[in-house]
Scaffold this motif. Structure first.
Motif, short mmCIF file in Angstrom:
data_model
loop_
_atom_site.label_atom_id
_atom_site.label_comp_id
_atom_site.label_asym_id
_atom_site.label_seq_id
_atom_site.Cartn_x
_atom_site.Cartn_y
_atom_site.Cartn_z
N UNK A 83 34.39 63.23 58.37
CA UNK A 83 35.17 64.18 57.58
C UNK A 83 36.13 63.51 56.61
N UNK A 84 35.95 62.22 56.37
CA UNK A 84 36.87 61.50 55.49
C UNK A 84 36.60 61.72 54.01
N UNK A 85 35.38 62.08 53.66
CA UNK A 85 34.95 62.21 52.27
C UNK A 85 35.35 60.99 51.45
N UNK A 86 35.21 59.83 52.04
CA UNK A 86 35.56 58.55 51.41
C UNK A 86 34.35 57.98 50.72
N UNK A 87 34.55 57.36 49.58
CA UNK A 87 33.44 56.68 48.90
C UNK A 87 33.98 55.53 48.06
N UNK A 88 33.08 54.61 47.76
CA UNK A 88 33.42 53.48 46.90
C UNK A 88 33.04 53.87 45.48
N UNK A 89 33.99 53.82 44.60
CA UNK A 89 33.72 54.13 43.19
C UNK A 89 33.77 52.84 42.39
N UNK A 90 33.22 52.85 41.19
CA UNK A 90 33.35 51.67 40.32
C UNK A 90 34.81 51.29 40.09
N UNK A 91 35.70 52.29 40.03
CA UNK A 91 37.11 52.01 39.82
C UNK A 91 37.70 51.28 41.04
N UNK A 92 37.23 51.63 42.23
CA UNK A 92 37.69 50.94 43.44
C UNK A 92 37.26 49.48 43.39
N UNK A 93 36.00 49.25 43.03
CA UNK A 93 35.50 47.88 42.96
C UNK A 93 36.22 47.09 41.86
N UNK A 94 36.50 47.76 40.75
CA UNK A 94 37.22 47.09 39.66
C UNK A 94 38.63 46.70 40.11
N UNK A 95 39.24 47.54 40.92
CA UNK A 95 40.58 47.24 41.43
C UNK A 95 40.59 45.94 42.21
N UNK A 96 39.48 45.62 42.89
CA UNK A 96 39.39 44.37 43.63
C UNK A 96 39.44 43.15 42.73
N UNK A 97 39.25 43.34 41.44
CA UNK A 97 39.28 42.22 40.49
C UNK A 97 40.53 42.22 39.62
N UNK A 98 41.52 43.03 39.98
CA UNK A 98 42.74 43.10 39.20
C UNK A 98 43.69 41.96 39.54
N UNK A 99 44.85 41.98 38.91
CA UNK A 99 45.88 40.97 39.15
C UNK A 99 46.26 40.90 40.62
N UNK A 100 46.57 39.72 41.06
CA UNK A 100 47.00 39.53 42.44
C UNK A 100 48.51 39.76 42.56
N UNK A 101 48.97 39.93 43.80
CA UNK A 101 50.40 40.15 44.03
C UNK A 101 51.24 38.98 43.52
N UNK A 102 50.74 37.76 43.74
CA UNK A 102 51.55 36.60 43.34
C UNK A 102 51.74 36.55 41.82
N UNK A 103 50.72 36.91 41.07
CA UNK A 103 50.87 36.92 39.61
C UNK A 103 51.77 38.08 39.16
N UNK A 104 51.65 39.21 39.83
CA UNK A 104 52.48 40.36 39.48
C UNK A 104 53.94 40.07 39.76
N UNK A 105 54.21 39.41 40.89
CA UNK A 105 55.60 39.06 41.25
C UNK A 105 56.21 38.06 40.27
N UNK A 106 55.38 37.22 39.65
CA UNK A 106 55.89 36.21 38.71
C UNK A 106 56.28 36.79 37.36
N UNK A 107 55.87 38.02 37.10
CA UNK A 107 56.15 38.61 35.80
C UNK A 107 57.64 38.91 35.64
N UNK A 108 58.08 38.77 34.40
CA UNK A 108 59.47 39.09 34.08
C UNK A 108 59.60 40.61 33.90
N UNK A 109 60.83 41.06 33.79
CA UNK A 109 61.05 42.49 33.55
C UNK A 109 60.37 42.91 32.25
N UNK A 110 60.44 42.06 31.23
CA UNK A 110 59.79 42.37 29.95
C UNK A 110 58.27 42.43 30.11
N UNK A 111 57.68 41.55 30.92
CA UNK A 111 56.24 41.60 31.20
C UNK A 111 55.86 42.94 31.82
#
Length: 182
Positions: free
Chosen positions: A23-51
């Motif tokens: 009953x979860x109605x869960x599925x893998x979408x292309x957007x979900x898979x694309x999210x797996x290739x996004x920026x990592x936490x360590x790179x996001x944390x290194x960004x400045x406020x302006x970034x």
């Protein structure tokens, strides 16, 4: 209800199918898979406020283009240089100055985008909150993809398979390699 167009290992397919039938109605979408290739936490944390502000503007202005339906969606990202996301006015001028739209389309497009900007500009602050949530989910999805690739290779008869960090993830979000020795 679209079929999954991403190859999974037998184990991954069985788990995926069991999640779909519950009953979860869960599925893998292309957007979900694309999210797996996004920026990592360590790179996001290194960004400045302006970034972070720059990222929010990029996402917001591209979103406005989607909502306004201005021209060919394949050209949207190519019409504006990175430096032209510094403000909405700069973005607007850049987008229409590098396009081949008629004067009528330019006028109606600017009006539509300006109306959307006025309507949604207060919500732009939420973009970084969603980005933070993405950075929390990203490593989980990426890990699932890598481990499923590893299982798939083992199913193909390769027994000496490893996931190896090639360099620090702060250098690039794509820092892992799947190594197979025949």
């Amino acid at each position: 209800d679209e079929p999954l167009s991403f190859p999974l290992s037998s184990c991954g397919s069985k788990i995926y199918e069991s999640l779909k039938t519950e009953s979860l109605s869960w599925h893998i979408s292309p957007q979900t898979l694309r999210l797996g290739a996004q920026e990592t936490r360590s790179r996001w944390r290194q960004q400045t406020e302006e970034d972070h502000l720059d990222h929010s503007r990029h996402v917001a202005y591209r979103g406005l283009l989607e909502l306004a339906d201005c021209g060919d969606p394949l050209l949207k990202r190519k019409l504006v240089r990175k430096c032209d996301f510094s403000s909405f006015d700069t973005f607007l001028q850049s987008y229409f100055s590098t396009s081949h739209f008629s004067e009528e389309k330019i006028s109606s497009g600017k009006l539509a985008l300006t109306d959307l900007y006025t309507k949604y500009k207060d919500d732009f602050r939420l973009i970084e909150i969603f980005t933070a949530l993405q950075t929390l989910v990203q490593p989980v999805i990426e890990s699932l993809i890598y481990h499923d690739r590893l299982l798939w290779l083992r199913e193909q008869g390769y027994s000496n398979v490893k996931i190896v960090p090639v360099f620090n993830e702060a250098v690039s979000p794509r820092n892992l390699a799947i190594v197979v020795i025949k």
